[in-house]
Design an enzyme around this catalytic site. Sequence first.
Site, mmCIF file in Angstrom:
data_model
loop_
_atom_site.group_PDB
_atom_site.id
_atom_site.type_symbol
_atom_site.label_atom_id
_atom_site.label_comp_id
_atom_site.label_asym_id
_atom_site.label_seq_id
_atom_site.Cartn_x
_atom_site.Cartn_y
_atom_site.Cartn_z
ATOM 1 N N LYS A 197 29.141 71.711 -18.973
ATOM 2 C CA LYS A 197 29.059 70.718 -17.903
ATOM 3 C C LYS A 197 29.388 71.352 -16.552
ATOM 4 C CE LYS A 197 30.992 66.228 -16.520
ATOM 5 N NZ LYS A 197 31.947 65.142 -16.859
ATOM 6 N N HIS A 220 28.432 53.911 -13.679
ATOM 7 C CA HIS A 220 28.534 55.157 -12.925
ATOM 8 C C HIS A 220 27.343 55.411 -12.004
ATOM 9 C CE1 HIS A 220 30.384 59.474 -13.068
ATOM 10 N NE2 HIS A 220 30.737 58.772 -12.004
ATOM 11 N N ASP A 268 28.806 60.433 -23.718
ATOM 12 C CA ASP A 268 29.300 61.028 -22.480
ATOM 13 C C ASP A 268 29.938 62.393 -22.759
ATOM 14 O OD1 ASP A 268 30.181 61.439 -19.909
ATOM 15 O OD2 ASP A 268 31.048 59.454 -19.678
ATOM 16 N N ASP A 269 29.340 63.451 -22.214
ATOM 17 C CA ASP A 269 29.870 64.819 -22.333
ATOM 18 C C ASP A 269 29.801 65.374 -23.753
ATOM 19 O OD1 ASP A 269 30.426 64.462 -19.679
ATOM 20 O OD2 ASP A 269 32.572 64.860 -19.820
ATOM 21 N N ASP A 281 24.621 62.857 -21.698
ATOM 22 C CA ASP A 281 24.272 62.847 -20.279
ATOM 23 C C ASP A 281 24.351 64.236 -19.667
ATOM 24 O OD1 ASP A 281 27.042 62.985 -20.494
ATOM 25 O OD2 ASP A 281 27.434 61.682 -18.787
ATOM 26 N N CYS A 331 27.323 63.597 -14.794
ATOM 27 C CA CYS A 331 27.057 62.220 -15.244
ATOM 28 C C CYS A 331 26.098 61.414 -14.384
ATOM 29 C CB CYS A 331 28.382 61.460 -15.329
ATOM 30 S SG CYS A 331 29.617 62.189 -16.417
#
Length: 478
Positions: free
Chosen positions: A283, A122, A29-30, A265, A67
Site C-alpha cells: 500500500k 471514504h 480494505d487493505d 481496494d 483507499c
Amino acid sequence: MRLLVATILLLHLSLISAKKPHILFIVADDLGWNDVGFRNPDMITPNIDKIAYQGVIFESAYVLPVCSPSRSTFMSGMYPYHTGLQHIVIGDQKVCLPLHLRTLPQQLKEVGYATHAVGKWHLGFCNWNCTPTYRGFDSYLGYYHSQEDYYSHEQGGYLDFNDGERVAREFNGQYSTYVYTNRTTNIIEAHDPDVPLFMYLPYQNVHYPIQVPEKYSNMYPHVFNEGRKKFSGMVSALDEAFGNITNALFNKGMLENTLILFTTDNGAEVFMYGDNYPLRGGKHTLWEGGTRGTSFMAGAGITQPGINYTGLIHSVDWMPTLLAAAGAPQLPGLDGVNQWDSIRLNQPSKRTEFIYNLDDFPIPTQGHAGIRVGDWKLLLGYPGQTDGWTKPMNETKDTLLLNNIYFAGDTPTFLFNIADDPNEYNNMADKRPDIVAKLTARINEYRLTYVAANYPPSDPEAREVAKKNGNAWAPGWC
C-alpha cells in the site's frame, strides 16, 4: 386489443427485470495479495476460497495504491487523475467525489435495481450531497472517514457511524464486521427476489487498527507474531462474514442469480501485518504489491468458471462491466472499459494499457507516475513510501521493511517486463531506452488531460460541526 398488448408488454418487462442478476460488490480494505487461502494455505478463508474457485480469479486486476482513489474508480469508472482524487485519501476536508459524476448505483437504479451500501464510504462527507444516500443508494449504514475503532466506531475523538442520515449510537461496543453482516443479511431477508438487488459492501476489515475477537486470532496458533496473528484473525472474520452473506442469499433463493465481485481496494500495508508476497512493495506504492489487487468474480453470467484470468483489468473497468452484466446503459466518456464478455466467456481482455497513477502533488506519498502497456511497466520518479519483498511475519517479531527516500520529478526510471519479471526484481530501464522513451511519451499524452489533485488541509470547521452534533462527525461544513 390495446389492453392485451399493454399487459403483454408489462409481463415482458417484468420478466426482463426478473432476469437481471443481483450484484454483490464486496471490498476488503487493505487485503494483501498473499492474505487469502486460495494463494496462501496458511490463511483460513474457506468461504472465500470456495466461491473464488467456482468463479474467475483475477491475476492481473489492478487498483490504486490507497483507499479513496480506488473507491472513486468503483463508483465513477474514472481515473483519479481525472477527478482530482489521486493524492492520498479524503479526510475531514472540503472534498468529495465530484458531484457532476454519475455513480454506479445511480445508473443501476435507472434499470430497476434496489441499491444498498454497508460499510466504509471514504469518498467525502463535507456536504450531505456527497454522502451515499445522495449518490444513488437507497440505504446506508457505516462510516464516512478513513479508519476507526472497530468497537467504539470513533475516529479522532468523534463517533463516525451513520444509519442513513441519522447518527447511529446504538452499535457502540459491537464489532463492526458483525454489524455490517447483520445489516446485509437483514436487507437480503427482507428483499423481494424479483427485484434486482445491488449490494455494495465495503468492509472495514482488514484495515488498522488491528482488532478482532479472540476466537478468530486463536485460529492461528502457529503464528508467533502477535500483530500478524490478529491480522490473520481479521481475515478469517471477514471470511465468516462472506459465508454468512452468501448463505443468506442461498436461503432466500437468490444466490444462483447473484453475480459476486470481490476485490481489495489496494495492496496490504506491510507495516500493519498484511502481506503481498511475492509481489514487491505494498500500500502507498506503485509497485505491484500496492496495485495488483486480490480479486475474483463468480456467479450469475459466468459461463466458464474455475479459471485464473490473466487479462489486464483496472478498477475503472468495474463500473462499465457491472453495468453490462446488469443490462444497464453504458455511460459515455468513462475511462473504464466493459470487460463483461472477456470475463464471463474467458476471452482476451479489452484493455492493453492503463495508468497506475499520476500525482504531481508535492511529496506524492503513494507514487508519482506509472503506466502499463502490454507486458511493459514504466515508473517515473518516486514509486511510493515502502519497498521490498516481505514474507508473512508468522515467525518473526518485526516487519522487514525497506523504505524509499523521497525524490522529486520523473527520475529515477524503473522499467519492468511484468510477464517475465512479475515481482519486479530487474530494472530494465538502462537496457531498453527505446521502451522507456515510448512509454514516457505515452504518459505525457495522458498528462494532457491531467486534473490537479484536490487535496486541501483538514478543515477545522469539520470538528466544530462534530461537536455540535453530539461529538459525532457529520456533513454540513462545505
